[in-house]
Design an enzyme around this catalytic site. Structure first.
Site, PDB file in Angstrom:
ATOM      1  N   ASP A  65       0.807  -1.226   0.000  1.00  0.00           N
ATOM      2  CA  ASP A  65       0.000   0.000   0.000  1.00  0.00           C
ATOM      3  C   ASP A  65       0.843   1.279   0.000  1.00  0.00           C
ATOM      4  O   ASP A  65       0.355   2.346  -0.316  1.00  0.00           O
ATOM      5  CB  ASP A  65      -0.926   0.017   1.229  1.00  0.00           C
ATOM      6  CG  ASP A  65      -0.164  -0.208   2.545  1.00  0.00           C
ATOM      7  OD1 ASP A  65       1.070  -0.340   2.505  1.00  0.00           O
ATOM      8  OD2 ASP A  65      -0.801  -0.246   3.613  1.00  0.00           O
ATOM      9  N   HIS A  66       2.120   1.175   0.333  1.00  0.00           N
ATOM     10  CA  HIS A  66       2.948   2.378   0.484  1.00  0.00           C
ATOM     11  C   HIS A  66       3.637   2.789  -0.818  1.00  0.00           C
ATOM     12  O   HIS A  66       3.497   3.900  -1.294  1.00  0.00           O
ATOM     13  CB  HIS A  66       4.022   2.154   1.553  1.00  0.00           C
ATOM     14  CG  HIS A  66       3.535   2.351   2.957  1.00  0.00           C
ATOM     15  ND1 HIS A  66       2.552   1.587   3.529  1.00  0.00           N
ATOM     16  CD2 HIS A  66       3.921   3.227   3.922  1.00  0.00           C
ATOM     17  CE1 HIS A  66       2.342   1.999   4.778  1.00  0.00           C
ATOM     18  NE2 HIS A  66       3.162   2.990   5.036  1.00  0.00           N
ATOM     19  N   ASP A 120       4.181  -1.255  11.215  1.00  0.00           N
ATOM     20  CA  ASP A 120       3.778   0.109  10.877  1.00  0.00           C
ATOM     21  C   ASP A 120       3.231   0.745  12.141  1.00  0.00           C
ATOM     22  O   ASP A 120       2.457   0.118  12.881  1.00  0.00           O
ATOM     23  CB  ASP A 120       2.707   0.090   9.781  1.00  0.00           C
ATOM     24  CG  ASP A 120       2.478   1.484   9.240  1.00  0.00           C
ATOM     25  OD1 ASP A 120       3.014   1.806   8.169  1.00  0.00           O
ATOM     26  OD2 ASP A 120       1.773   2.277   9.910  1.00  0.00           O
ATOM     27  N   ARG A 380       0.113  12.871  10.229  1.00  0.00           N
ATOM     28  CA  ARG A 380       1.448  13.425  10.501  1.00  0.00           C
ATOM     29  C   ARG A 380       1.702  14.628   9.618  1.00  0.00           C
ATOM     30  O   ARG A 380       1.400  14.599   8.428  1.00  0.00           O
ATOM     31  CB  ARG A 380       2.528  12.365  10.214  1.00  0.00           C
ATOM     32  CG  ARG A 380       2.496  11.295  11.241  1.00  0.00           C
ATOM     33  CD  ARG A 380       3.651  10.328  11.148  1.00  0.00           C
ATOM     34  NE  ARG A 380       3.564   9.479  12.316  1.00  0.00           N
ATOM     35  CZ  ARG A 380       3.845   8.180  12.342  1.00  0.00           C
ATOM     36  NH1 ARG A 380       4.283   7.584  11.251  1.00  0.00           N
ATOM     37  NH2 ARG A 380       3.712   7.505  13.452  1.00  0.00           N
ATOM     38  N   SER A 542       7.326   7.013  12.821  1.00  0.00           N
ATOM     39  CA  SER A 542       7.090   5.722  12.177  1.00  0.00           C
ATOM     40  C   SER A 542       7.855   4.591  12.836  1.00  0.00           C
ATOM     41  O   SER A 542       8.737   4.793  13.670  1.00  0.00           O
ATOM     42  CB  SER A 542       7.478   5.804  10.711  1.00  0.00           C
ATOM     43  OG  SER A 542       8.841   5.490  10.565  1.00  0.00           O
ATOM     44  N   ARG A 544       9.693   2.580  11.024  1.00  0.00           N
ATOM     45  CA  ARG A 544      10.699   2.134  10.051  1.00  0.00           C
ATOM     46  C   ARG A 544      12.026   1.809  10.728  1.00  0.00           C
ATOM     47  O   ARG A 544      12.666   2.662  11.324  1.00  0.00           O
ATOM     48  CB  ARG A 544      10.864   3.165   8.928  1.00  0.00           C
ATOM     49  CG  ARG A 544      11.388   4.506   9.344  1.00  0.00           C
ATOM     50  CD  ARG A 544      11.273   5.538   8.223  1.00  0.00           C
ATOM     51  NE  ARG A 544       9.874   5.909   8.032  1.00  0.00           N
ATOM     52  CZ  ARG A 544       9.465   7.093   7.577  1.00  0.00           C
ATOM     53  NH1 ARG A 544      10.334   8.005   7.216  1.00  0.00           N
ATOM     54  NH2 ARG A 544       8.178   7.362   7.447  1.00  0.00           N
TER      55      ARG A 544
HETATM   56  C1  MIC Z   1       4.352   6.450   8.187  1.00  0.00           C
HETATM   57  O1  MIC Z   1       3.174   6.788   8.270  1.00  0.00           O
HETATM   58  O2  MIC Z   1       5.286   7.180   8.555  1.00  0.00           O
HETATM   59  C2  MIC Z   1       4.676   5.082   7.605  1.00  0.00           C
HETATM   60  C3  MIC Z   1       5.291   5.292   6.295  1.00  0.00           C
HETATM   61  O3  MIC Z   1       3.492   4.350   7.431  1.00  0.00           O
HETATM   62  C4  MIC Z   1       5.615   4.362   8.587  1.00  0.00           C
HETATM   63  C5  MIC Z   1       6.149   3.083   8.085  1.00  0.00           C
HETATM   64  C6  MIC Z   1       7.300   3.246   7.137  1.00  0.00           C
HETATM   65  O4  MIC Z   1       8.124   4.140   7.300  1.00  0.00           O
HETATM   66  O5  MIC Z   1       7.378   2.437   6.195  1.00  0.00           O
HETATM   67  C7  MIC Z   1       4.975   4.073   9.954  1.00  0.00           C
HETATM   68  O6  MIC Z   1       4.050   4.737  10.334  1.00  0.00           O
HETATM   69  O7  MIC Z   1       5.457   3.190  10.667  1.00  0.00           O
HETATM   70 FE1  SF4 Z   2       0.163   4.946   5.052  1.00  0.00          FE
HETATM   71 FE2  SF4 Z   2       1.529   5.608   7.246  1.00  0.00          FE
HETATM   72 FE3  SF4 Z   2       0.090   7.423   5.933  1.00  0.00          FE
HETATM   73 FE4  SF4 Z   2      -1.145   5.522   7.237  1.00  0.00          FE
HETATM   74  S1  SF4 Z   2       0.144   7.111   8.105  1.00  0.00           S
HETATM   75  S2  SF4 Z   2      -1.633   6.223   5.179  1.00  0.00           S
HETATM   76  S3  SF4 Z   2       0.209   3.788   6.950  1.00  0.00           S
HETATM   77  S4  SF4 Z   2       1.902   6.361   5.172  1.00  0.00           S
END
Ligand code: MIC
Ligand code: SF4
Length: 649
Positions: A65-66, A120, A380, A542, A544
């Site tokens: 999905d990313h 995630d 975010r 996140s 990550r």
């Molecule tokens: C995000 O919202 O920052 C992400 C991208 O979903 C991350 C995961 C990632 O960095 O792949 C998260 O929330 O953990």
């Molecule tokens: Fe995707 Fe992270 Fe954004 Fe949710 S917050 S939509 S999991 S990138």
């Protein structure tokens, strides 16, 4: 404390070992796992490295999905690896186009009372359906897939008592923004939030999920709602009535702190640049010109949210001064609004329909113009996350977003001359799981597809006994993993650590000066060690693990900060980097970039779990001060760091 809470009940049912005592480490059994592609490739490479034949959980699912832009072959290479490794290891696969992991999981797989570990940070979305759903680094999720328990701090429980009912145009998003204004994004490590009170029944499961989703921004381990009549309705409408289990706290449950929120008093709010806890009322912002509105993300793209937006847009026109983009959270939502005509109403009003997925939320497209305001229903708004340097991103409810899109300026939706569309959840959702791929009974002979951009997680060396560390960077408060390992256009490098490591702390690179990566690599190649110094709430955001793996690859041996956030701390440990905190926070001021931090007998000091003595030596070679640092206080973490990371163990 925390007796009789939902949190305590679920932990009790899943307890494996450890002390059931606040602040101590407790291990719980994990029933379900989820991964997404941006963290998933590393997680499955790690699972392979553990030589695990088949997952040992009740359900494990891999979502894509990313990374769906497919600018270059990397993303699709990742998808093929993920699809084939899922089949080989007994994992279900949700391909690109099926939806955002959290939204799809809530709709199709979440079960009240179960534990879910996801790679995630917004995995707590599942708390909306009464799950204990926790975000973690890929390696912890890989371990859970291998049947290992998950270790966490036995939490403090904040009870949020909801009363009353939301007024028209005031939303679940405003509730969590209000809570963020109280608890802020820092200082909540080791805590869980549990909702209770009469007001709970006024919220549908998707509304509850908006609230638990963005609980991630509080930095708590997770947030949870009871499983009640509304949960039953939702599950029944999803054709999953059999999954319903009632779960509530005891009437005399004891919370460590209670925060009361009267839903009647909630008003439309926004998180202002560039932190989810920088809250103002929309009334204060009203009239300020806006350049872009985006509706979507795992926080706000349920059927209810989009149906409300479509009803407001119907027969109206988006302001010519803004672009309005809408990304449905799942294929279920998209197909439902496509079939009932709501999608047509959005298109007719001038909305740009984006692919179902994370997209703009993670800076994949839709970067705003310089000096313009972007209003988003996301969770975010960290500086630069939109892909535009110096961005001004505001986080709002879908109600405020659609009103703002119509006006071209911040608009309190209560001032619109429109009747509020009361949208209730449908009696039955459109159920079509035909994209979900089930693994074969025996996947041993499945060929795992590894194109050339699929790397390997790099291994670390055991922790040296003397740390001769150069402070490569000194940063301030609330450094997020987006600062450390930026996503957006770099997201496609997630499976290639040497390439991705080059952009660590890119946002702090001054023009014409060497980057963090160049400075760290020079120190590493000279046989010395790298140190990162931070202040409050280092590693927010996140899950990550790249924000640990890439610094590890660049020779970083310790992060020294006033406070380090939960998931990032675990990722540092997993990859053999010492998470150290100042005994005296004022010592932060003694250190400058370029100083040396020397730790003698480091292995012994770390193993003692009694604190660490370090000395600061100035760039001129003169001793500056001796300081005390706090290291990990549980033996498992110490063993992992001494070995140079979990994979070495
Ligand atoms: C995000 O919202 O920052 C992400 C991208 O979903 C991350 C995961 C990632 O960095 O792949 C998260 O929330 O953990
Ligand atoms: Fe995707 Fe992270 Fe954004 Fe949710 S917050 S939509 S999991 S990138």
């Amino acid at each position: 404390m925390a007796k009789g809470t939902l949190v305590q009940k679920i932990i009790d049912r899943h307890y494996v070992d450890g002390a059931k005592q606040q602040g101590a480490v407790v291990a719980i059994k994990i029933d379900q796992t989820l991964t997404q592609d941006a963290t998933g490739t590393m997680a499955y490479l790690e699972l392979e490295a553990m030589r695990q034949k088949k997952v040992a959980t009740e359900l494990s699912i891999s979502y894509v999905d990313h990374n769906m832009m497919q600018n270059g072959p990397e993303n699709r290479n990742d998808h093929l690896y993920l699809q084939s490794v899922a089949a080989a290891k007994g994992v279900k696969f949700s391909p690109p186009g099926n939806g955002i992991c959290h939204q799809v999981h809530l709709e199709r797989f979440g079960v009240p009372g179960k534990t879910l570990l996801g790679s995630d940070s917004h995995t707590p979305t599942g708390g909306g359906i009464g799950m204990m759903a926790i975000g973690a680094g890929g390696l912890d999720v890989a371990r859970a897939m291998a049947g290992k328990p998950f270790r966490m701090i036995y939490p403090k429980v904040i009870g949020v008592k909801l009363s009353g009912k939301l007024n028209p145009w005031c939303a679940a998003k405003d509730v969590i923004l209000h809570l963020l204004s109280i608890l802020t994004t820092k200082g909540n490590v080791g805590t869980m939030v549990e909702y209770f009170g009469d007001g709970v029944l006024q919220l549908s499961v998707p509304q509850r999920a908006t609230i638990t989703n963005m609980g991630a921004e509080l930095g708590v381990t997770t947030s949870i709602f009871p499983s009640d009549e509304r949960t039953k309705q939702f599950l029944t409408a999803q054709g999953r009535g059999a999954d319903f289990v009632p779960m509530t706290a005891d009437p005399d449950a004891e919370y460590d702190r209670i925060i009361e929120i009267d839903l009647d008093k909630i008003q439309p709010l926004a998180a202002c640049p560039s932190s989810p806890d920088n809250i103002k009322t929309i009334a204060e912002l009203a009239g300020t010109r806006v350049g872009q509105v985006i509706i979507g993300s795992c926080t706000n793209s349920s059927f209810r949210d989009l149906a409300m937006v479509a009803s407001v847009l119907k027969g109206r026109k988006v302001s010519p001064d803004v672009t309005l983009a809408i990304a449905p959270g799942s294929r279920q939502v998209l197909e439902m609004i496509a079939r009932n005509g709501m999608l047509a109403d959005m298109i007719a009003a001038g909305a740009r329909i984006l692919e179902t997925g994370c997209g703009a939320c993670i800076g994949q497209g839709q970067s705003p113009a310089n000096g313009t305001i972007s209003v988003r229903t996301f969770n975010r708004n960290f500086a630069g996350r939109t892909g535009t340097k110096g961005d001004q991103a505001y986080l709002v409810s879908p109600e405020t977003a659609v009103a703002t899109a119509l006006k071209g300026e911040f608009c309190d939706p209560r001032t619109l001359d429109i009747e509020y569309p009361q949208i209730s959840d449908p009696d039955s959702f459109l159920i079509n799981d035909n994209m979900i791929q089930n693994p074969p009974e025996n996947g041993e002979n499945v060929e795992i597809i590894r194109k050339e951009t699929i790397g390997q997680p790099p291994l670390n060396q055991p922790l040296p006994d003397t740390i001769d560390g150069s402070v490569i960077i000194k940063v301030g408060d609330k450094i997020t993993t987006d600062h450390i390992s930026p996503a957006g256009i770099h997201l496609k490098l997630r499976s290639n650590i040497p390439a991705y490591a080059k952009v660590v702390f890119e946002c702090f690179t001054e023009p014409g000066k060497p980057s963090f990566a160049e400075r760290a690599a020079a120190v590493r190649d000279a046989g010395r060690h790298g140190i990162i110094v931070g202040r409050e709430s280092y590693g927010q955001g996140s899950s990550r693990e790249h924000a640990a793996i890439c610094p590890m690859f660049l020779g970083i041996k310790a992060v020294i900060a006033v406070a380090i956030e939960r998931i990032h701390r675990a990722n540092l440990v997993n990859f053999g980097i010492m998470p150290l905190e100042f005994d005296n926070p004022a010592d932060y001021d003694l250190i400058s970039e370029g100083d040396t931090i020397r730790i003698d007998e480091c292995r012994e000091q770390l193993s003692s779990m009694n604190g660490i003595n370090a000395s600061i030596i100035g760039a001129d070679g003169k001793p500056k001060a001796d300081i005390r640092l706090k290291g990990p206080t549980n033996p498992e973490d110490v063993q992992i760091i001494l070995a140079g990371g979990m994979l070495n163990l």
